[in-house]
Design an enzyme around this catalytic site. Structure first.
Site, PDB file in Angstrom:
ATOM      1  N   TRP A   1       0.832  -1.205   0.000  1.00  0.00           N
ATOM      2  CA  TRP A   1       0.000   0.000   0.000  1.00  0.00           C
ATOM      3  C   TRP A   1       0.867   1.257   0.000  1.00  0.00           C
ATOM      4  O   TRP A   1       1.850   1.344   0.734  1.00  0.00           O
ATOM      5  CB  TRP A   1      -0.880   0.012   1.249  1.00  0.00           C
ATOM      6  CG  TRP A   1      -1.519   1.342   1.514  1.00  0.00           C
ATOM      7  CD1 TRP A   1      -0.978   2.388   2.219  1.00  0.00           C
ATOM      8  CD2 TRP A   1      -2.795   1.802   1.055  1.00  0.00           C
ATOM      9  NE1 TRP A   1      -1.847   3.454   2.222  1.00  0.00           N
ATOM     10  CE2 TRP A   1      -2.976   3.119   1.517  1.00  0.00           C
ATOM     11  CE3 TRP A   1      -3.808   1.216   0.293  1.00  0.00           C
ATOM     12  CZ2 TRP A   1      -4.121   3.868   1.246  1.00  0.00           C
ATOM     13  CZ3 TRP A   1      -4.956   1.963   0.028  1.00  0.00           C
ATOM     14  CH2 TRP A   1      -5.100   3.268   0.508  1.00  0.00           C
TER      15      TRP A   1
ATOM     16  N   ASP B   1      -0.101   9.149   0.586  1.00  0.00           N
ATOM     17  CA  ASP B   1       0.429  10.503   0.349  1.00  0.00           C
ATOM     18  C   ASP B   1       1.927  10.556   0.031  1.00  0.00           C
ATOM     19  O   ASP B   1       2.724   9.866   0.686  1.00  0.00           O
ATOM     20  CB  ASP B   1       0.272  11.378   1.604  1.00  0.00           C
ATOM     21  CG  ASP B   1      -1.077  11.267   2.244  1.00  0.00           C
ATOM     22  OD1 ASP B   1      -2.023  10.864   1.577  1.00  0.00           O
ATOM     23  OD2 ASP B   1      -1.180  11.584   3.447  1.00  0.00           O
TER      24      ASP B   1
ATOM     25  N   ARG C   1      -2.434  17.389  12.048  1.00  0.00           N
ATOM     26  CA  ARG C   1      -1.469  16.588  11.278  1.00  0.00           C
ATOM     27  C   ARG C   1      -0.960  17.262   9.996  1.00  0.00           C
ATOM     28  O   ARG C   1      -1.479  18.252   9.548  1.00  0.00           O
ATOM     29  CB  ARG C   1      -2.076  15.236  10.914  1.00  0.00           C
ATOM     30  CG  ARG C   1      -3.379  15.266  10.149  1.00  0.00           C
ATOM     31  CD  ARG C   1      -3.873  13.839   9.943  1.00  0.00           C
ATOM     32  NE  ARG C   1      -5.147  13.768   9.271  1.00  0.00           N
ATOM     33  CZ  ARG C   1      -6.317  13.779   9.890  1.00  0.00           C
ATOM     34  NH1 ARG C   1      -6.392  13.869  11.201  1.00  0.00           N
ATOM     35  NH2 ARG C   1      -7.439  13.715   9.190  1.00  0.00           N
TER      36      ARG C   1
END
Ligand code: DQQ
Length: 565
Positions: free
Chosen positions: A23, A26, A151
């Site tokens: 996987w 970003d 974040r």
């Protein structure tokens, strides 16, 4: 499926960035440093699915932004301040030349905090190993943050006062905010009392990016650049949705940002009208340009991802600069893509009559780069525009798809078409008359992209801000790469990225056409289409060869020849 079969899956891209397996989401900390391009990324080394608590930073390096070598992980969730995941962040190069990572950790209580990491050996040109100091977290979660949304720190920039600043997304008492922190030493940070931006209607933003652009010209600027010839761009990602940006004026004395199109995000522009998220830019000092990376997720089912063993790609890196209108960005694939260009076909001055379909034969178009300029000799037949359509170009594209005849348009490209045309993706323009001016609609229609019933097949759309009354023409560039189609309308002013899963591509080649379904003729003043070669991207057991220190290129580019049939 064994590992080998997974790797050679027909949906795998040939020149887009993706890990060999597992996987990815970003892009994190893109960087050009000591002659090497680095890309870090959200990466689950344990499998092809998103797993909040197991995210690491994958790390790859390149000499040319096209061929990449995988170096393993730079950060893993092994410390109390990131035990539940090393989430997104950035890299900044300090004044003494040392790069430093700033990233969000989910700590052992799953609370989002900000951390730093340094290269263990700053003179290693590949920056392979990273150290997380015990002073982490350098910023604990503030008490007024709600929903545990704190974040994605940006690359930091240096203000005139000699202090570093970065922006971070936070939900502050229910309001989506972009906070600024300042520090003299990159370890002790103080939050500014006033956020850089707030939007009461959107509680959760992610992945902010704030960067300078030159008011004139196409050259990029270092992230700390400011002054009279500079505007700034604020880009925000609306959680699990879309990326928006606005051009404005950033003042580093007051740390304020005045967006040219106002504070209401609904009036901002989309980075891309298709399926693209979490964009992050960096200054490439090698070529004096700003380059944008962005995550393009799969749109197939999880079970397909598990079967393939990999999930997620990055959009091909794009150079970006401010358009001469001072309001919109222009995005264009970095020129290094041209090193992949192989066989070329050209079409010059072809008239495409109403209902016309013209095949561009002679090249394999499952991995191709197509540039075309359409001339519209006669604009009078443009359809009348309803101002209500302004709010939702995607809906307009769905209502007036390529099969709905218009006046000037729909015309454009049909790509990834099977021999029987049962599968095809259309990228097209349609012109409308709006008061005394024109509106250009650009669409990518996936409704027939795959015969697979359960595939996601939306129609994407956006308006293209160009002056067709003056130009009488419009350009389109489309990159095709097996399961991704990236299109750049009006010279890169409107972009649409789409994932496609055509079944025919597993066994046969694809066809490319120019079409026109408007009542007026259009002319292809020039079309060039190149078959593209296969880049060496994160080949699993690849080694590294240092050609000329410090330039690094991945080895054995010919090993990955699965697309040559
Ligand atoms: N992805 C990261 C977060 C970020 C989100 C986790 C955006 O840091 O907000 O993988 O896609």
């Amino acid at each position: 499926m064994n590992g080998e079969q997974q790797y050679w899956h027909h949906g795998r891209t040939a020149y887009h960035f993706q890990p060999a397996k597992n996987w990815m989401n970003d892009p994190n900390g893109p960087l050009y440093h000591n002659g090497v391009y680095h890309l870090f990324y959200q990466y689950n080394p344990h499998g092809p699915l998103f797993d909040t608590g197991r995210l690491s930073w994958g790390h790859s390096v390149s000499g040319d932004l096209v061929n990449w070598a995988f170096l393993g992980t730079a950060l893993d969730p092994t410390s109390p301040f990131d035990a539940d995941g090393c989430w997104s962040g950035s890299v900044t190069v300090l004044s003494d030349g040392r790069p430093i990572i700033l990233y969000t950790g989910r700590d052992s209580n799953r609370v989002q905090v900000q951390n730093v990491a340094f290269p263990k050996n700053p003179s290693d040109p590949l920056l392979r190993e990273w150290h997380k100091p015990s002073c982490n977290p350098v910023i604990p979660q503030p008490a007024d943050v709600t929903g545990n949304n704190f974040r994605d720190p940006t690359t930091a920039w240096l203000g005139h006062d000699g202090q570093w600043r970065f922006a971070v997304a936070a939900e502050v008492e229910g309001v989506g905010s972009t906070l600024i922190y300042r520090s003299a030493d990159f370890v002790h940070w103080k939050r500014n009392a006033t956020p850089l931006h707030t939007s009461p209607d959107v509680p959760v933003w992610e992945c902010p990016d704030l960067f300078p652009v030159a008011k004139h010209g196409t050259e990029g600027l270092d992230t700390s650049a400011n002054g009279p010839g500079v505007w700034h761009v604020l880009k925000l990602s609306k959680a699990a949705d879309e990326d928006y940006y606005v051009v404005g004026r950033y003042d580093d004395e007051t740390d304020t940002f005045v967006p040219g199109d106002g504070n209401d995000v609904r009036n901002w522009r989309r980075v891309d009208h298709g399926h693209l998220f979490g964009a992050k830019s960096f200054f490439d000092a090698r070529k004096n340009r700003r380059v944008l990376w962005a995550w393009v997720n799969e749109t197939d089912n999880q079970s397909d991802d598990v079967a393939k063993g990999w999930t997620g790609i990055q959009a091909f890196p794009r150079a970006l600069w401010l358009d001469s209108d001072g309001k919109q960005l222009v995005q264009w694939p970095v020129e290094e893509i041209e090193t992949l260009r192989r066989k070329r076909v050209v079409l010059l001055g072809a008239v495409v009559a109403s209902g016309g379909l013209h095949e561009i034969a002679g090249i394999e178009t499952r991995q191709a780069d197509v540039e075309v300029v359409f001339e519209m000799p006669n604009l009078e037949e443009a359809e009348t525009f309803d101002p209500n359509w302004l709010q939702d170009p995607q809906k307009l594209c769905a209502e007036k798809d390529a099969s709905v005849q218009g006046g000037v348009g729909p015309f454009g490209l049909i790509v990834m078409a099977s021999g029987d045309m049962q599968e095809q993706t259309t990228i097209f323009f349609r012109l409308f008359k709006h008061d005394d001016a024109y509106k250009v609609l650009m669409c990518t229609d996936l409704t027939r992209s795959s015969t697979k019933e359960e595939a996601y097949k939306p129609v994407y759309g956006g308006f293209v801000d160009v002056d067709v009354a003056k130009d009488k023409c419009i350009s389109l560039r489309t990159l095709i790469d097996h399961s991704v189609i990236e299109s750049f309308g009006g010279g890169g002013r409107t972009c649409i990225t789409a994932r496609v899963y055509p079944e025919h591509a597993a066994t046969g080649s694809s066809h490319l056409y120019v079409f026109n379904n408007g009542s007026d003729v259009v002319k292809v003043s020039k079309l060039e289409a190149w078959e593209l070669g296969t880049a060496s991207v994160n080949v699993e057991d690849d080694g590294l060869v240092a050609l000329q220190s410090p330039l690094v290129v991945p080895m054995s580019p010919n090993r990955r020849n699965h697309h040559v049939e």
